[in-house]
Design a protein around this motif. Structure first.
Motif, PDB file in Angstrom:
ATOM      1  N   MET A  50       0.841  -1.203   0.000  1.00 53.56           N
ATOM      2  CA  MET A  50       0.000   0.000   0.000  1.00 53.56           C
ATOM      3  C   MET A  50       0.876   1.253   0.000  1.00 53.56           C
ATOM      4  N   ILE A  51       1.907   1.244   0.833  1.00 49.75           N
ATOM      5  CA  ILE A  51       2.810   2.391   0.905  1.00 49.75           C
ATOM      6  C   ILE A  51       3.564   2.549  -0.410  1.00 49.75           C
ATOM      7  N   GLU A  52       3.985   1.433  -0.987  1.00 49.38           N
ATOM      8  CA  GLU A  52       4.696   1.462  -2.270  1.00 49.38           C
ATOM      9  C   GLU A  52       3.795   1.987  -3.383  1.00 49.38           C
ATOM     10  N   ALA A  53       2.512   1.613  -3.378  1.00 48.64           N
ATOM     11  CA  ALA A  53       1.568   2.087  -4.393  1.00 48.64           C
ATOM     12  C   ALA A  53       1.412   3.604  -4.343  1.00 48.64           C
ATOM     13  N   CYS A  54       1.632   4.175  -3.177  1.00 53.20           N
ATOM     14  CA  CYS A  54       1.546   5.636  -3.018  1.00 53.20           C
ATOM     15  C   CYS A  54       2.803   6.337  -3.543  1.00 53.20           C
ATOM     16  N   LYS A  55       3.781   5.565  -3.976  1.00 61.01           N
ATOM     17  CA  LYS A  55       5.046   6.103  -4.491  1.00 61.01           C
ATOM     18  C   LYS A  55       5.763   6.957  -3.451  1.00 61.01           C
ATOM     19  N   ARG A 103     -14.462  11.553   7.686  1.00 63.30           N
ATOM     20  CA  ARG A 103     -15.053  10.788   6.595  1.00 63.30           C
ATOM     21  C   ARG A 103     -14.097   9.637   6.278  1.00 63.30           C
ATOM     22  N   PHE A 104     -14.632   8.454   6.196  1.00 62.97           N
ATOM     23  CA  PHE A 104     -13.866   7.237   5.992  1.00 62.97           C
ATOM     24  C   PHE A 104     -13.401   7.121   4.538  1.00 62.97           C
ATOM     25  N   ASN A 105     -12.137   6.787   4.312  1.00 65.84           N
ATOM     26  CA  ASN A 105     -11.538   6.599   2.989  1.00 65.84           C
ATOM     27  C   ASN A 105     -11.483   7.878   2.157  1.00 65.84           C
ATOM     28  N   LEU A 106     -11.658   9.003   2.775  1.00 67.95           N
ATOM     29  CA  LEU A 106     -11.610  10.294   2.090  1.00 67.95           C
ATOM     30  C   LEU A 106     -10.688  11.233   2.855  1.00 67.95           C
ATOM     31  N   GLY A 138      -9.053   8.366  -1.945  1.00 65.25           N
ATOM     32  CA  GLY A 138      -8.159   8.795  -0.879  1.00 65.25           C
ATOM     33  C   GLY A 138      -6.690   8.769  -1.233  1.00 65.25           C
ATOM     34  N   MET A 139      -6.142   7.571  -1.402  1.00 65.70           N
ATOM     35  CA  MET A 139      -4.702   7.435  -1.592  1.00 65.70           C
ATOM     36  C   MET A 139      -4.199   8.094  -2.879  1.00 65.70           C
ATOM     37  N   LYS A 140      -4.883   7.865  -3.972  1.00 67.49           N
ATOM     38  CA  LYS A 140      -4.428   8.424  -5.248  1.00 67.49           C
ATOM     39  C   LYS A 140      -4.437   9.955  -5.243  1.00 67.49           C
ATOM     40  N   VAL A 142      -4.307  12.042  -2.699  1.00 66.42           N
ATOM     41  CA  VAL A 142      -3.401  12.601  -1.692  1.00 66.42           C
ATOM     42  C   VAL A 142      -1.951  12.301  -2.016  1.00 66.42           C
ATOM     43  N   PHE A 143      -1.639  11.042  -2.320  1.00 64.67           N
ATOM     44  CA  PHE A 143      -0.235  10.647  -2.442  1.00 64.67           C
ATOM     45  C   PHE A 143       0.316  10.603  -3.856  1.00 64.67           C
ATOM     46  N   VAL A 144      -0.504  10.236  -4.832  1.00 59.13           N
ATOM     47  CA  VAL A 144      -0.009  10.101  -6.199  1.00 59.13           C
ATOM     48  C   VAL A 144      -0.224  11.386  -6.985  1.00 59.13           C
ATOM     49  N   ASP A 145      -1.479  11.856  -7.032  1.00 55.65           N
ATOM     50  CA  ASP A 145      -1.780  13.087  -7.760  1.00 55.65           C
ATOM     51  C   ASP A 145      -1.315  14.330  -7.009  1.00 55.65           C
TER      52      ASP A 145
END
Length: 151
Positions: A50-55, A103-106, A138-140, A142-145
């Motif tokens: 999961m952490i790796e997917a966030c780059k 808010r969950f997952n957001l 959430g992840m995309k 915050v962490f990727v985009d």
């Protein structure tokens, strides 16, 4: 240990005043704080994926694993680690001494940080729809985009 003797404040909240320096020994401030319930061996790899997917690079984040329902004081984490983004994986705001609904997952804005709360790694594994929502909403972002709270 009972620091505050009152019917209003329960003794288990005394842990929120305990010094967390030993837990953070050698940990430097980084822009991202990941607080996760300790997933145990079968899910450890999934947490790392999961952490790796966030780059994310290790110099961008601190990962702190907590036992289920283990309290740790947010005010101390914030003072010592100075995060701008807090990713809660199976950790509730209540465990941090925070009385707030997220808010969950957001992404949520609270205490000058972006917060991303989600279920534990084992629960995410059981519910692929929740895992997909976490990634897309959430992840995309915050962490990727990096569309929120660039780090």
């Amino acid at each position: 240990m009972n620091i505050i003797k009152s019917d209003v404040i329960l003794p288990q909240h005394d842990a929120l005043w305990a010094d967390i320096s030993p837990m953070l020994q050698g940990t430097l401030p980084k822009p991202i704080l990941i607080l996760a319930t300790d997933p145990g061996q079968p899910y450890e790899m999934q947490l790392l994926k999961m952490i790796e997917a966030c780059k994310l690079n290790p110099d961008q984040y601190n990962l702190i694993k907590l036992n289920e329902k283990q309290p740790v004081a947010w005010h101390q984490l914030k003072d010592k680690l100075k995060p701008g983004i807090v990713f809660l994986i199976g950790v509730t705001p209540l465990q941090l001494g925070i009385s707030a609904s997220f808010r969950f997952n957001l992404p949520n804005r609270f205490a000058d940080c972006i917060w991303l709360p989600t279920a534990s790694v084992s629960d995410l594994d059981k519910y692929p729809d929740i895992k997909k929502q976490l990634w897309v909403d959430g992840m995309k972002p915050v962490f990727v985009d990096k569309s929120l709270g660039g780090f």
